[in-house]
Design a protein around this motif. Structure first.
Motif, PDB file in Angstrom:
ATOM      1  N   LEU A 154       0.940  -1.055  -0.090  1.00 31.22           N
ATOM      2  CA  LEU A 154       0.260   0.195   0.029  1.00 31.22           C
ATOM      3  C   LEU A 154       0.797   1.192  -0.102  1.00 31.22           C
ATOM      4  CD1 LEU A 154      -3.425   1.545   0.296  1.00 31.22           C
ATOM      5  CD2 LEU A 154      -2.225   1.389   3.232  1.00 31.22           C
ATOM      6  N   THR A 155       1.270   1.580   1.335  1.00 28.48           N
ATOM      7  CA  THR A 155       2.670   2.600   1.125  1.00 28.48           C
ATOM      8  C   THR A 155       3.301   2.572  -0.681  1.00 28.48           C
ATOM      9  OG1 THR A 155       3.984   1.206   2.227  1.00 28.48           O
ATOM     10  CG2 THR A 155       1.978   3.168   3.092  1.00 28.48           C
ATOM     11  N   ASP A 156       3.635   1.910  -0.749  1.00 26.35           N
ATOM     12  CA  ASP A 156       4.666   2.060  -1.860  1.00 26.35           C
ATOM     13  C   ASP A 156       3.457   1.882  -3.077  1.00 26.35           C
ATOM     14  OD1 ASP A 156       7.129   0.460  -0.597  1.00 26.35           O
ATOM     15  OD2 ASP A 156       5.430  -1.074  -0.660  1.00 26.35           O
ATOM     16  N   VAL A 157       2.756   1.998  -3.380  1.00 24.91           N
ATOM     17  CA  VAL A 157       1.813   2.864  -4.296  1.00 24.91           C
ATOM     18  C   VAL A 157       1.381   3.963  -3.991  1.00 24.91           C
ATOM     19  CG1 VAL A 157      -0.008   2.694  -5.456  1.00 24.91           C
ATOM     20  CG2 VAL A 157       0.430   0.741  -4.967  1.00 24.91           C
ATOM     21  N   LEU A 158       1.302   4.329  -3.202  1.00 24.51           N
ATOM     22  CA  LEU A 158       0.381   6.069  -2.137  1.00 24.51           C
ATOM     23  C   LEU A 158       2.104   6.467  -2.435  1.00 24.51           C
ATOM     24  CD1 LEU A 158      -1.208   5.113   1.265  1.00 24.51           C
ATOM     25  CD2 LEU A 158      -2.470   5.985  -1.296  1.00 24.51           C
ATOM     26  N   HIS A 187       7.485   8.927   6.904  1.00 25.80           N
ATOM     27  CA  HIS A 187       6.612   9.745   5.975  1.00 25.80           C
ATOM     28  C   HIS A 187       5.101   9.406   5.911  1.00 25.80           C
ATOM     29  CE1 HIS A 187       8.011   5.975   3.512  1.00 25.80           C
ATOM     30  NE2 HIS A 187       6.782   6.572   2.658  1.00 25.80           N
ATOM     31  N   VAL A 188       4.847   8.062   5.813  1.00 26.09           N
ATOM     32  CA  VAL A 188       3.529   7.468   5.685  1.00 26.09           C
ATOM     33  C   VAL A 188       2.597   7.790   6.246  1.00 26.09           C
ATOM     34  CG1 VAL A 188       2.341   5.714   6.932  1.00 26.09           C
ATOM     35  CG2 VAL A 188       5.243   4.973   5.453  1.00 26.09           C
ATOM     36  N   PRO A 189       2.630   8.572   7.386  1.00 25.23           N
ATOM     37  CA  PRO A 189       1.144   8.858   7.951  1.00 25.23           C
ATOM     38  C   PRO A 189       0.225  10.205   7.353  1.00 25.23           C
ATOM     39  CG  PRO A 189       2.718   8.613   9.534  1.00 25.23           C
ATOM     40  CD  PRO A 189       3.466   8.291   8.542  1.00 25.23           C
ATOM     41  N   GLU A 190       1.661  11.026   6.363  1.00 23.37           N
ATOM     42  CA  GLU A 190       1.470  11.943   5.516  1.00 23.37           C
ATOM     43  C   GLU A 190       0.073  11.278   4.345  1.00 23.37           C
ATOM     44  OE1 GLU A 190       3.677  12.329   7.516  1.00 23.37           O
ATOM     45  OE2 GLU A 190       2.999  13.562   8.124  1.00 23.37           O
ATOM     46  N   LEU A 191       0.906   9.855   4.253  1.00 27.67           N
ATOM     47  CA  LEU A 191       0.987   9.736   2.764  1.00 27.67           C
ATOM     48  C   LEU A 191      -0.309   9.803   2.803  1.00 27.67           C
ATOM     49  CD1 LEU A 191       3.877   7.661   1.658  1.00 27.67           C
ATOM     50  CD2 LEU A 191       3.025   9.790   0.362  1.00 27.67           C
ATOM     51  N   LEU A 192      -0.902   8.517   3.998  1.00 29.32           N
ATOM     52  CA  LEU A 192      -2.400   8.162   5.130  1.00 29.32           C
ATOM     53  C   LEU A 192      -3.458   9.207   4.967  1.00 29.32           C
ATOM     54  CD1 LEU A 192      -1.603   5.102   6.437  1.00 29.32           C
ATOM     55  CD2 LEU A 192      -2.174   5.194   4.146  1.00 29.32           C
ATOM     56  N   ALA A 193      -3.238  10.408   4.627  1.00 34.61           N
ATOM     57  CA  ALA A 193      -4.351  11.102   5.086  1.00 34.61           C
ATOM     58  C   ALA A 193      -3.797  12.090   4.110  1.00 34.61           C
ATOM     59  CB  ALA A 193      -2.834  12.512   5.791  1.00 34.61           C
ATOM     60  N   GLY A 196      -4.125  10.138  -2.137  1.00 34.53           N
ATOM     61  CA  GLY A 196      -3.762   8.982  -2.381  1.00 34.53           C
ATOM     62  C   GLY A 196      -4.608   8.252  -2.095  1.00 34.53           C
ATOM     63  N   PRO A 197      -4.635   7.586  -0.927  1.00 36.24           N
ATOM     64  CA  PRO A 197      -5.266   6.303   0.053  1.00 36.24           C
ATOM     65  C   PRO A 197      -6.899   6.712  -0.956  1.00 36.24           C
ATOM     66  CG  PRO A 197      -4.791   7.556   1.893  1.00 36.24           C
ATOM     67  CD  PRO A 197      -4.177   8.311   0.729  1.00 36.24           C
ATOM     68  N   SER A 198      -7.268   7.844  -1.245  1.00 35.17           N
ATOM     69  CA  SER A 198      -8.921   8.151  -2.329  1.00 35.17           C
ATOM     70  C   SER A 198      -8.832   8.095  -3.644  1.00 35.17           C
ATOM     71  CB  SER A 198      -9.088   9.725  -1.988  1.00 35.17           C
ATOM     72  OG  SER A 198     -10.692   9.499  -3.014  1.00 35.17           O
ATOM     73  N   GLN A 199      -7.514   8.043  -4.029  1.00 35.87           N
ATOM     74  CA  GLN A 199      -7.118   8.059  -5.670  1.00 35.87           C
ATOM     75  C   GLN A 199      -6.915   6.573  -5.541  1.00 35.87           C
ATOM     76  OE1 GLN A 199      -3.877  10.065  -6.407  1.00 35.87           O
ATOM     77  NE2 GLN A 199      -4.936  12.376  -7.104  1.00 35.87           N
ATOM     78  N   LEU A 200      -6.313   5.154  -5.198  1.00 34.58           N
ATOM     79  CA  LEU A 200      -6.157   4.176  -4.791  1.00 34.58           C
ATOM     80  C   LEU A 200      -7.308   2.831  -4.767  1.00 34.58           C
ATOM     81  CD1 LEU A 200      -3.190   2.529  -3.544  1.00 34.58           C
ATOM     82  CD2 LEU A 200      -5.554   1.534  -2.712  1.00 34.58           C
ATOM     83  N   ILE A 201      -8.539   3.684  -3.635  1.00 31.36           N
ATOM     84  CA  ILE A 201      -9.981   3.338  -3.600  1.00 31.36           C
ATOM     85  C   ILE A 201     -10.920   3.416  -5.072  1.00 31.36           C
ATOM     86  CG2 ILE A 201     -11.956   3.774  -2.857  1.00 31.36           C
ATOM     87  CD1 ILE A 201     -10.657   3.934  -0.037  1.00 31.36           C
ATOM     88  N   ALA A 202     -10.350   4.588  -5.814  1.00 25.93           N
ATOM     89  CA  ALA A 202     -11.370   4.685  -6.972  1.00 25.93           C
ATOM     90  C   ALA A 202     -10.430   3.716  -7.619  1.00 25.93           C
ATOM     91  CB  ALA A 202     -11.832   5.946  -7.728  1.00 25.93           C
TER      92      ALA A 202
END
Length: 297
Positions: A154-158, A187-193, A196-202
């Protein structure tokens, strides 16, 4: 995690390796179209799940037994699905995401046990492709229990280092796809906030139109990640450890989960025999959520 304990859901008021084959294509920015991202396109990574190991940890294939825990997670699944079957949902131009986020207040309350069993319950339904996301890059418990490598994920995609198709793993269960957590760093908390996550879900939605995403996230009082991800979830399943989780912890966690209007409670590690029936399923609605009664099995 108490493998012997029954799992009875209750409504409360306020209250990371396995047989992997990988051929990673060149990475692409998140959301970039690829030939393999077409609906139904085969994945390049696969795994055969170790049923014996899973059984030892209390994870049960719902099509192999009628054990109590299977029936209980079937009830959880059906009630999560209830709003998706309403005329309002089906007639909506922009349907809410079929993203089910699983979290808890503290570590070791059983959220990974619940996430995997819930994902298997959905995978038993041939109408859906279930994508089980390990969104806890620190611990990676889902990846560990399933014996899949935690990276890439996940985080590598973000971070834009991999494409979604690079990291998804097709399990030997046809309707179950796995997304490992990926590498962890400051950097992960900023990636998840971020966006990126919304785009990944889409993107997952485009690849699997009939999808259900079950997301195992860190505990609310141990990480800021659940608060960020809750905004993307259609529903949050909040796991409570019977006899241990404190009311104040639940209330604080609910405040952090205010980004999701619908939170349901799942009581875990209940002593066997403490209830003679399966509990009805109901929800705690965040302020502003429409009032609705959950269905009963």
């Amino acid at each position: 995690m108490d493998n012997r304990a029954g799992l009875i859901e209750r409504a409360a008021a306020l209250l990371h390796s396995g047989n992997i084959e990988s051929e990673a294509p060149p990475s692409l920015p998140l959301g970039a179209p690829t030939a393999s991202s077409a609906p139904g396109a085969p994945l390049t990574r696969s795994v055969v799940l170790d049923r014996h190991h899973l059984g030892e940890t209390g994870i049960i294939m719902p099509w192999t037994t009628t054990a109590r825990v299977v029936e209980e997670f079937r009830i959880v699944k059906r009630n999560i699905m209830f709003p998706w079957q309403s005329a309002e949902y089906l007639g909506s131009a922009e349907q809410p995401p079929r993203v089910v986020m699983v979290t808890s207040s503290r570590p070791r309350e059983g959220k990974t046990f619940c996430s995997i069993n819930l994902a298997l319950a959905f995978a038993a339904d041939k109408d859906f492709t279930t994508v089980l996301v390990d969104a806890d890059a620190v611990r990676g418990d889902t990846a560990r229990v399933l014996k899949i490598p935690p990276e890439p994920g996940l985080t590598d995609v973000l971070a834009g280092e991999r494409s979604l198709d690079d990291v998804l793993i097709q399990s030997d269960i046809p309707n179950l796809v796995l997304l490992p957590p990926g590498g962890y760093g400051p950097h992960v908390p900023e990636l998840l906030a971020g966006r990126g996550p919304s785009q990944l879900i889409a993107e997952i939605g485009r690849r699997y139109p009939d999808h259900v995403i079950v997301m195992d996230t860190p505990p609310c009082l141990a990480s800021t990640d659940p608060a960020a991800l809750a905004q993307l979830a259609g529903q949050v399943v909040f796991v409570i450890e019977a006899g241990h989780t404190q009311q104040a912890e639940i209330e604080t966690s609910l405040n952090l989960l205010s980004g999701c209007r619908q939170v349901s409670f799942l009581l875990n590690k209940v002593a066997t025999g403490s209830s003679e029936h399966f509990g009805a399923y109901s929800y705690y609605y965040q302020p502003g959520a429409p009032a609705a009664k959950a269905g009963e099995d």
